[in-house]
Every structure is written in structure tokens, then in C-alpha cells.
Design a protein around this motif. Structure first.
Motif, PDB file in Angstrom:
ATOM      1  N   GLU A 168      10.462  11.277  -3.476  1.00  0.00           N
ATOM      2  CA  GLU A 168       9.862  10.715  -2.264  1.00  0.00           C
ATOM      3  C   GLU A 168      10.685   9.535  -1.762  1.00  0.00           C
ATOM      4  N   SER A 169      10.618   9.310  -0.465  1.00  0.00           N
ATOM      5  CA  SER A 169      11.278   8.152   0.129  1.00  0.00           C
ATOM      6  C   SER A 169      10.583   7.797   1.445  1.00  0.00           C
ATOM      7  N   GLY A 170      10.803   6.553   1.901  1.00  0.00           N
ATOM      8  CA  GLY A 170      10.332   6.157   3.214  1.00  0.00           C
ATOM      9  C   GLY A 170       9.152   5.201   3.261  1.00  0.00           C
ATOM     10  N   GLY A 171       8.629   4.792   2.129  1.00  0.00           N
ATOM     11  CA  GLY A 171       7.515   3.856   2.146  1.00  0.00           C
ATOM     12  C   GLY A 171       7.962   2.467   2.547  1.00  0.00           C
ATOM     13  N   GLY A 172       7.009   1.553   2.639  1.00  0.00           N
ATOM     14  CA  GLY A 172       7.351   0.177   2.960  1.00  0.00           C
ATOM     15  C   GLY A 172       6.211  -0.570   3.601  1.00  0.00           C
ATOM     16  N   LEU A 173       6.560  -1.673   4.238  1.00  0.00           N
ATOM     17  CA  LEU A 173       5.597  -2.565   4.882  1.00  0.00           C
ATOM     18  C   LEU A 173       5.711  -2.418   6.395  1.00  0.00           C
ATOM     19  N   VAL A 174       4.582  -2.286   7.054  1.00  0.00           N
ATOM     20  CA  VAL A 174       4.574  -2.138   8.514  1.00  0.00           C
ATOM     21  C   VAL A 174       3.342  -2.838   9.068  1.00  0.00           C
ATOM     22  N   GLN A 175       3.441  -3.308  10.293  1.00  0.00           N
ATOM     23  CA  GLN A 175       2.287  -3.926  10.942  1.00  0.00           C
ATOM     24  C   GLN A 175       1.331  -2.859  11.460  1.00  0.00           C
ATOM     25  N   ALA A 176       0.087  -3.237  11.583  1.00  0.00           N
ATOM     26  CA  ALA A 176      -0.913  -2.333  12.140  1.00  0.00           C
ATOM     27  C   ALA A 176      -0.453  -1.840  13.510  1.00  0.00           C
ATOM     28  N   SER A 188       4.556   2.627  12.773  1.00  0.00           N
ATOM     29  CA  SER A 188       4.794   3.976  12.269  1.00  0.00           C
ATOM     30  C   SER A 188       5.708   3.951  11.049  1.00  0.00           C
ATOM     31  N   LEU A 189       5.541   4.943  10.216  1.00  0.00           N
ATOM     32  CA  LEU A 189       6.430   5.192   9.085  1.00  0.00           C
ATOM     33  C   LEU A 189       6.557   6.695   8.914  1.00  0.00           C
ATOM     34  N   ARG A 190       7.694   7.131   8.358  1.00  0.00           N
ATOM     35  CA  ARG A 190       7.848   8.534   8.001  1.00  0.00           C
ATOM     36  C   ARG A 190       8.193   8.635   6.530  1.00  0.00           C
ATOM     37  N   LEU A 191       7.376   9.366   5.810  1.00  0.00           N
ATOM     38  CA  LEU A 191       7.618   9.628   4.399  1.00  0.00           C
ATOM     39  C   LEU A 191       8.325  10.974   4.250  1.00  0.00           C
ATOM     40  N   SER A 192       9.204  11.046   3.263  1.00  0.00           N
ATOM     41  CA  SER A 192       9.916  12.285   2.976  1.00  0.00           C
ATOM     42  C   SER A 192       9.738  12.643   1.510  1.00  0.00           C
ATOM     43  N   CYS A 193       9.751  13.937   1.241  1.00  0.00           N
ATOM     44  CA  CYS A 193       9.655  14.424  -0.134  1.00  0.00           C
ATOM     45  C   CYS A 193      10.594  15.612  -0.274  1.00  0.00           C
ATOM     46  N   LYS A 229      -3.137   1.831  10.207  1.00  0.00           N
ATOM     47  CA  LYS A 229      -4.211   0.848  10.072  1.00  0.00           C
ATOM     48  C   LYS A 229      -4.132   0.206   8.690  1.00  0.00           C
ATOM     49  N   PRO A 230      -4.672  -0.979   8.542  1.00  0.00           N
ATOM     50  CA  PRO A 230      -4.671  -1.606   7.203  1.00  0.00           C
ATOM     51  C   PRO A 230      -5.313  -0.732   6.141  1.00  0.00           C
ATOM     52  N   GLU A 231      -6.306   0.063   6.534  1.00  0.00           N
ATOM     53  CA  GLU A 231      -6.966   0.933   5.560  1.00  0.00           C
ATOM     54  C   GLU A 231      -6.111   2.115   5.127  1.00  0.00           C
ATOM     55  N   ASP A 232      -4.950   2.288   5.741  1.00  0.00           N
ATOM     56  CA  ASP A 232      -4.001   3.298   5.286  1.00  0.00           C
ATOM     57  C   ASP A 232      -3.152   2.791   4.115  1.00  0.00           C
ATOM     58  N   THR A 233      -3.287   1.526   3.790  1.00  0.00           N
ATOM     59  CA  THR A 233      -2.529   0.952   2.682  1.00  0.00           C
ATOM     60  C   THR A 233      -2.888   1.655   1.375  1.00  0.00           C
ATOM     61  N   ALA A 234      -1.866   2.160   0.687  1.00  0.00           N
ATOM     62  CA  ALA A 234      -2.083   2.921  -0.546  1.00  0.00           C
ATOM     63  C   ALA A 234      -0.734   3.317  -1.125  1.00  0.00           C
ATOM     64  N   VAL A 235      -0.782   3.867  -2.321  1.00  0.00           N
ATOM     65  CA  VAL A 235       0.372   4.576  -2.863  1.00  0.00           C
ATOM     66  C   VAL A 235       0.242   6.030  -2.433  1.00  0.00           C
ATOM     67  N   TYR A 236       1.286   6.544  -1.825  1.00  0.00           N
ATOM     68  CA  TYR A 236       1.287   7.912  -1.307  1.00  0.00           C
ATOM     69  C   TYR A 236       2.080   8.806  -2.255  1.00  0.00           C
ATOM     70  N   TYR A 237       1.512   9.970  -2.551  1.00  0.00           N
ATOM     71  CA  TYR A 237       2.112  10.902  -3.491  1.00  0.00           C
ATOM     72  C   TYR A 237       2.375  12.243  -2.815  1.00  0.00           C
ATOM     73  N   CYS A 238       3.531  12.799  -3.087  1.00  0.00           N
ATOM     74  CA  CYS A 238       3.854  14.153  -2.676  1.00  0.00           C
ATOM     75  C   CYS A 238       3.361  15.124  -3.752  1.00  0.00           C
ATOM     76  N   ASN A 239       2.917  16.282  -3.317  1.00  0.00           N
ATOM     77  CA  ASN A 239       2.375  17.277  -4.245  1.00  0.00           C
ATOM     78  C   ASN A 239       2.847  18.667  -3.870  1.00  0.00           C
ATOM     79  N   THR A 288       2.228  -0.236   2.835  1.00  0.00           N
ATOM     80  CA  THR A 288       1.380  -1.391   3.090  1.00  0.00           C
ATOM     81  C   THR A 288       1.342  -1.656   4.586  1.00  0.00           C
ATOM     82  N   VAL A 289       0.128  -1.708   5.125  1.00  0.00           N
ATOM     83  CA  VAL A 289      -0.055  -1.954   6.559  1.00  0.00           C
ATOM     84  C   VAL A 289      -0.734  -3.306   6.706  1.00  0.00           C
ATOM     85  N   SER A 290      -0.047  -4.227   7.341  1.00  0.00           N
ATOM     86  CA  SER A 290      -0.587  -5.564   7.513  1.00  0.00           C
ATOM     87  C   SER A 290      -1.348  -5.667   8.833  1.00  0.00           C
ATOM     88  N   SER A 291      -2.387  -6.497   8.833  1.00  0.00           N
ATOM     89  CA  SER A 291      -3.208  -6.645  10.044  1.00  0.00           C
ATOM     90  C   SER A 291      -2.672  -7.728  10.953  1.00  0.00           C
TER      91      SER A 291
END
Length: 121
Positions: free
Chosen positions: A6-14, A17-22, A86-96, A118-121
Motif C-alpha cells: 500500500e502507498s499514499g496515506g498521509g495528513l490532509v485538511q478536511a 483529497s488523497l489517493r491510496l494505492s495497493c 472529513k475528520p471522521e475518515d481518520t483511520a488506518v486503511y488496509y488493502c484486502n 489523518t484528516v485535520s479539522s
């Protein structure tokens, strides 16, 4: 051993956008449905989005209209485009990767190492 990288995580403001890749091997990619899950602190892992071998998609209600899952067969990669974060999207994201498209069963298939979003408000 199945490898999901996986790649593409990080910190972003509310609102951002982010794009995750797996990325995975050709055999795994061509024989499995692919999904994204997430786990926030103190909460159970939950389904976010899934895509079948044929390209049919499924989303959790909380991300519909904001997230888009896609797969690139030539690159053997699945993506999760996350918009209007949104801030509530803050989490560890896993590919499956899984053979059965029972998306809400949490103990199936193989998993990536996880990415912090991590999504900051």
C-alpha cells in the motif's frame, strides 16, 4: 505468501483529497476481488469499498459519493480516491484481497500492512 503493498496515506485538511494505492502480484490481482477497509482508534475494522474482478463496486454508506475505488489491470493495482475528506475518515486503511465478495466479513482474505490517513479539522 500474498503481498499487498500500500502507498499514499498521509495528513490532509478536511475537504481535501488523497489517493491510496495497493499493488500486488498478477496472480493475486486477477483471481481476487479487492477491497479497502479502515480501523479508527478504539473501533472495529470496517468495510470502506470493494471492487470485483469484473469491476463492480460496493461502498459503505459513510463514503458513498466521496470515495471511488478502481483497479488497473495492467499495473495490478487497486486505488481508493478519497475526496471531501472529513475528520471522521481518520483511520488506518488496509488493502484486502479476497476470493469471496462477502465484504462485511472481516476475517477473509489477505491484508496489506496498513496506511495511516489523518484528516485535520
Amino acid at each position: 505468501q500474498v503481498q499487498l503493498v500500500e502507498s499514499g496515506g498521509g495528513l490532509v485538511q478536511a475537504g481535501g483529497s488523497l489517493r491510496l494505492s495497493c499493488a500486488t502480484s498478477g496472480r493475486i490481482f486477477s483471481n481476487n476481488a479487492m477491497g479497502w477497509y479502515r480501523q479508527a482508534p478504539g473501533k472495529q475494522r470496517e468495510f470502506v469499498a470493494g471492487i470485483t474482478i469484473g469491476g463492480s463496486t460496493n461502498y459503505a454508506d459513510s463514503v458513498k459519493g466521496r470515495f471511488t475505488i478502481s483497479r488497473d489491470n495492467t499495473k495490478r493495482t487497486v486505488y481508493l480516491q478519497m475526496n471531501s475528506l472529513k475528520p471522521e475518515d481518520t483511520a488506518v486503511y488496509y488493502c484486502n484481497a479476497r476470493a469471496a465478495i462477502t465484504w462485511y466479513s472481516l476475517n477473509l482474505g489477505s491484508w496489506g500492512q496498513g496506511l495511516q490517513v489523518t484528516v485535520s479539522s
